[in-house]
Design a protein around this motif. Sequence first.
Motif, PDB file in Angstrom:
ATOM      1  N   UNK A   1       0.804  -1.190   0.000  1.00  0.00           N
ATOM      2  CA  UNK A   1       0.000   0.000   0.000  1.00  0.00           C
ATOM      3  C   UNK A   1       0.851   1.261   0.000  1.00  0.00           C
ATOM      4  N   UNK A   2       1.961   1.231   0.632  1.00  0.00           N
ATOM      5  CA  UNK A   2       2.812   2.410   0.712  1.00  0.00           C
ATOM      6  C   UNK A   2       3.346   2.782  -0.671  1.00  0.00           C
ATOM      7  N   UNK A   3       3.664   1.793  -1.460  1.00  0.00           N
ATOM      8  CA  UNK A   3       4.173   2.109  -2.792  1.00  0.00           C
ATOM      9  C   UNK A   3       3.065   2.709  -3.656  1.00  0.00           C
ATOM     10  N   UNK A   4       1.832   2.281  -3.462  1.00  0.00           N
ATOM     11  CA  UNK A   4       0.711   2.895  -4.188  1.00  0.00           C
ATOM     12  C   UNK A   4       0.520   4.346  -3.765  1.00  0.00           C
ATOM     13  N   UNK A   5       0.634   4.633  -2.496  1.00  0.00           N
ATOM     14  CA  UNK A   5       0.494   5.992  -1.987  1.00  0.00           C
ATOM     15  C   UNK A   5       1.621   6.874  -2.513  1.00  0.00           C
ATOM     16  N   UNK A   6       2.839   6.334  -2.552  1.00  0.00           N
ATOM     17  CA  UNK A   6       3.976   7.096  -3.074  1.00  0.00           C
ATOM     18  C   UNK A   6       3.803   7.357  -4.571  1.00  0.00           C
ATOM     19  N   UNK A   7       3.279   6.385  -5.286  1.00  0.00           N
ATOM     20  CA  UNK A   7       3.033   6.544  -6.720  1.00  0.00           C
ATOM     21  C   UNK A   7       2.009   7.623  -6.989  1.00  0.00           C
ATOM     22  N   UNK A   8       0.943   7.633  -6.189  1.00  0.00           N
ATOM     23  CA  UNK A   8      -0.094   8.664  -6.357  1.00  0.00           C
ATOM     24  C   UNK A   8       0.484  10.039  -6.039  1.00  0.00           C
ATOM     25  N   UNK A   9       1.290  10.137  -5.010  1.00  0.00           N
ATOM     26  CA  UNK A   9       1.921  11.408  -4.648  1.00  0.00           C
ATOM     27  C   UNK A   9       2.843  11.880  -5.770  1.00  0.00           C
ATOM     28  N   UNK A  10       3.589  10.951  -6.368  1.00  0.00           N
ATOM     29  CA  UNK A  10       4.511  11.293  -7.453  1.00  0.00           C
ATOM     30  C   UNK A  10       3.725  11.781  -8.678  1.00  0.00           C
ATOM     31  N   UNK A  11       2.625  11.121  -8.983  1.00  0.00           N
ATOM     32  CA  UNK A  11       1.781  11.539 -10.110  1.00  0.00           C
ATOM     33  C   UNK A  11       1.216  12.935  -9.844  1.00  0.00           C
ATOM     34  N   UNK A  12       0.799  13.214  -8.606  1.00  0.00           N
ATOM     35  CA  UNK A  12       0.259  14.536  -8.245  1.00  0.00           C
ATOM     36  C   UNK A  12       1.311  15.620  -8.442  1.00  0.00           C
ATOM     37  N   UNK A  13       2.538  15.339  -8.005  1.00  0.00           N
ATOM     38  CA  UNK A  13       3.630  16.314  -8.149  1.00  0.00           C
ATOM     39  C   UNK A  13       3.933  16.542  -9.630  1.00  0.00           C
ATOM     40  N   UNK A  15       1.907  16.141 -12.219  1.00  0.00           N
ATOM     41  CA  UNK A  15       0.794  16.895 -12.826  1.00  0.00           C
ATOM     42  C   UNK A  15       0.854  18.371 -12.446  1.00  0.00           C
ATOM     43  N   UNK A  16       1.194  18.644 -11.204  1.00  0.00           N
ATOM     44  CA  UNK A  16       1.318  20.026 -10.738  1.00  0.00           C
ATOM     45  C   UNK A  16       2.439  20.732 -11.491  1.00  0.00           C
ATOM     46  N   UNK A  17       3.570  20.051 -11.672  1.00  0.00           N
ATOM     47  CA  UNK A  17       4.703  20.625 -12.395  1.00  0.00           C
ATOM     48  C   UNK A  17       4.357  20.919 -13.848  1.00  0.00           C
ATOM     49  N   UNK A  18       3.698  19.971 -14.489  1.00  0.00           N
ATOM     50  CA  UNK A  18       3.303  20.155 -15.886  1.00  0.00           C
ATOM     51  C   UNK A  18       2.311  21.310 -16.008  1.00  0.00           C
ATOM     52  N   UNK A  19       1.364  21.375 -15.085  1.00  0.00           N
ATOM     53  CA  UNK A  19       0.382  22.466 -15.095  1.00  0.00           C
ATOM     54  C   UNK A  19       1.058  23.820 -14.920  1.00  0.00           C
TER      55      UNK A  19
END
Length: 165
Positions: A1-13, A15-19
């Motif tokens: 579960x921790x790796x899924x949470x880290x993956x979601x956090x990485x995707x959020x970062x 997306x924020x950078x691209x935006x």
Amino acid sequence: MTSNTEGIALISVACTGISAVLGVIVYIRQQKINRIQNLISVFQRFSNNDDFISIFNICDASYVRLNSPEGEPSLFLNQLKVIPAEKKYKYLALLEEIAILAKNSAVISTNALHLFKFHFYYVYGNHKISNEFWSNIGSGADEKNKEGWDYQSDFAKKCAASIVK
């Protein structure tokens, strides 16, 4: 579960950078469009003012006659000489606005050069036309060399260089 949470956090970062990058690109493009709109508005003020059109027309007719083997520009040069100083000051104010816009943006400079190069060339670059234009302004023909006209004079040199290639 921790790796899924880290993956979601990485995707959020990511997306924020691209935006953020896309936002900066859109902002820069919008600023260029605003600058062009400012220049177009100045051009519209020129084209909607009969005095400005008349001054330019007299300068242009003088220029054509100066460069024609049988042409005698004295009639047009005399007309230019007697235009009231207040009309010439308004024309110079328009040129100053263009020079300031051009000085602060390479995009505007290129487009201003295309739209207004002969306006500046007649007032500053062509000796005979310029002298008659400045004859009843300030200290006469020497007025154009004074410090207050620096922006216009500098832009006029670029205009002359593009005409006299």
